[in-house]
Design an enzyme around this catalytic site. Structure first.
Site, PDB file in Angstrom:
ATOM      1  N   ASN A   1       0.715  -1.259   0.038  1.00 37.10           N
ATOM      2  CA  ASN A   1       0.070   0.068   0.073  1.00 37.10           C
ATOM      3  C   ASN A   1       0.954   1.224   0.089  1.00 37.10           C
ATOM      4  O   ASN A   1       0.848   1.901  -1.072  1.00 37.10           O
ATOM      5  CB  ASN A   1      -1.058   0.121   1.120  1.00 37.10           C
ATOM      6  CG  ASN A   1      -2.051   1.045   1.045  1.00 37.10           C
ATOM      7  OD1 ASN A   1      -1.940   2.182   0.452  1.00 37.10           O
ATOM      8  ND2 ASN A   1      -3.337   0.746   1.357  1.00 37.10           N
ATOM      9  N   ASP A   2       1.523   1.511   1.060  1.00 39.78           N
ATOM     10  CA  ASP A   2       2.289   2.535   1.163  1.00 39.78           C
ATOM     11  C   ASP A   2       3.569   2.943   0.180  1.00 39.78           C
ATOM     12  O   ASP A   2       3.753   4.043  -0.146  1.00 39.78           O
ATOM     13  CB  ASP A   2       2.711   2.808   2.619  1.00 39.78           C
ATOM     14  CG  ASP A   2       1.680   2.833   3.677  1.00 39.78           C
ATOM     15  OD1 ASP A   2       0.407   3.714   3.474  1.00 39.78           O
ATOM     16  OD2 ASP A   2       1.988   2.015   4.746  1.00 39.78           O
TER      17      ASP A   2
END
Length: 462
Positions: A388-389
């Site tokens: 995600n990040d």
């Protein structure tokens, strides 16, 4: 007597050489197991020679500890899930710090009153430093373990007076260090030193958010080495100094690499609890486009170049073997498959590399972020699995985002992006991801392993 000293020193040199060789072998997945074994042999030699050098006659408690500790370690290593590996590494760091603290304490307790009065100030300074860093490493590692294991909130715990509390801790360490060095026979000072170190490690780590935990793990690893080296100086043990410096230096280098991967300084990470809150950026708007596993298969079947970006979600789903099988099917279909590994993907340094090595993914197909970003447009499909990040375009597009400026894998520039996640929720850093709303992005919701296995079945039915 001189011959015995020569043999002991030679054995220490051999042990140190094995440590260095083991560290070198650990740098590549193909030789990592051998490196671990070589380092273990070096440590065995160092321990045995130290026992002989100090003329320790009774080995009953040592052997008992060896059997109990060895059995527990072997059992834990065999049964630990890959998802729990980061918190296990945190505990290892913590145990290293605790061992240094106890060694410093035991060394001081074993001194006679005459020795306490005649010993040099340097010895007591190194003992104080050993206890201090060992305690900080232990309590900080326990907090990191709690954040990573979900036993406590991964968010940074901030409260009014945190800055002042930390400053008081530092002042207290200086004051107690002075009294400890000038009056080592008073047990009050060592108890104060232990209490301060444990307390400082707690507050210093609890104020750091979960997204920075990979950096914290690397730093605590370095701390454990520094504490061991200080303990070696205090006790006059050469091999402890050497090994401590090796661990401390390698941990610091890794910490620096992790900070660069996040475009942050080490001080920025350590003082994140004191920073002003980041103002909210622009609101993310758009529609998430859902895709089924069957439709994802049709796109992959026509793809000529695929990039896989693994994240912690792959570890949770234990999907690495399914990913390896999908890679084989794609290659048989004439498609090239690469893997993009971000330095802070997962919950600890090298987490994704270990997972993929476990599934026998060839190491030469693993690329760093800087290798794949310049040719991102050449990939027909980028499969983001639980990451995600590290693929979040907010790092480049949203100045109000907490991760703005962090170098990320620019998956959004590929022709098509498949995001395999259980939901569209934010990642570990708690930052919303604009990638989910891009025109070329499709969300394939569900367990990553089940999704990939569904795609594999489609290849079999084709």
């Amino acid at each position: 007597m001189s011959d015995i000293v020569t043999v002991i020193n030679l054995a220490y040199v051999v042990a140190a050489a094995l440590f260095i060789l083991g560290l070198k072998l650990l740098s590549h997945p193909d030789t990592a197991k051998k490196g671990n074994f070589v380092s273990a042999i070096g440590m065995l030699i160092a321990v045995v020679v130290t026992l002989l050098d100090q003329q320790i006659i009774s080995y009953h408690y040592i052997l008992l500890g060896f059997v109990i500790g060895g059995a527990f370690g072997a059992w834990k290593a065999k049964t630990v899930e890959m998802t729990a590996m980061p918190e296990m590494v945190s505990l290892f760091n913590g145990f290293g710090g605790a061992a240094s603290l106890l060694l410093g304490w035991a060394t001081l307790a074993g001194m006679s009153l005459i020795t306490l009065k005649t010993e040099s100030a340097f010895t007591f300074i190194t003992l104080f430093f050993t206890i201090l860093v060992g305690g900080i490493t232990f309590s900080g590692s326990v907090v990191a373990w709690g954040k990573l294991s979900g036993k406590m909130s991964s968010k940074a715990v901030i409260f009014t007076g945190l800055r002042e509390l930390s400053i008081l801790h530092i002042i207290g360490m200086v004051v107690i260090g002075y009294f400890f060095t000038t009056d080592p026979s008073n047990p009050l000072w060592i108890y104060c030193a232990i209490a301060l170190s444990l307390s400082f490690g707690l507050w210093a780590t609890i104020s750091i958010g979960g997204a920075d935990m990979p950096v914290v793990i690397a730093l605590l690893n370095s701390y454990s080495g520094v504490a061991a080296s200080a303990a070696g100086l205090a006790t006059g043990n050469t091999i402890l100094i050497v090994t401590g410096l090796l661990v401390g230096a390698s941990g610091l280098i890794l910490t620096n690499i992790m900070c660069k991967a996040m475009n942050r300084s080490l001080m920025n990470v350590l003082l994140s609890g004191f920073a002003k809150p980041v103002e909210a950026g622009e609101k993310i708007e758009g529609e998430i486009k859902i895709l089924s596993a069957q439709d994802a298969f049709y796109v992959l079947e026509a793809a000529q170049a695929v990039l896989v970006v693994p994240g912690y979600g792959m570890a949770v789903a234990q999907a690495q073997h399914a990913v390896r099988e999908l890679q084989s099917l794609l290659e048989e279909n004439g498609c090239t498959v690469d893997y993009a590994i971000h330095a802070v993907a997962g919950r600890m340094p090298g987490h994704m590399n270990v997972l993929l090595a476990e599934a026998d993914v060839p190491y030469d197909q693993l690329y760093e972020m800087d290798d794949v970003n310049p040719r991102m447009e050449n990939y027909d499909v980028v499969i983001v699995i639980g990451a995600n990040d590290v693929v979040n375009p907010a790092a480049k597009e949203m100045k109000g985002s907490p991760i703005y400026g962090m170098p990320v894998i620019e998956a959004y520039r590929a022709k098509t992006v498949f995001v395999l996640k259980r939901s569209a929720n934010a990642g570990f850093a708690g930052v919303d991801n604009p990638l989910f709303f891009k025109d070329n992005t499709r969300m394939v919701l569900g367990d990553a392993k089940d999704t990939i296995n569904s795609i594999i079945r489609e290849f079999g039915d084709d």
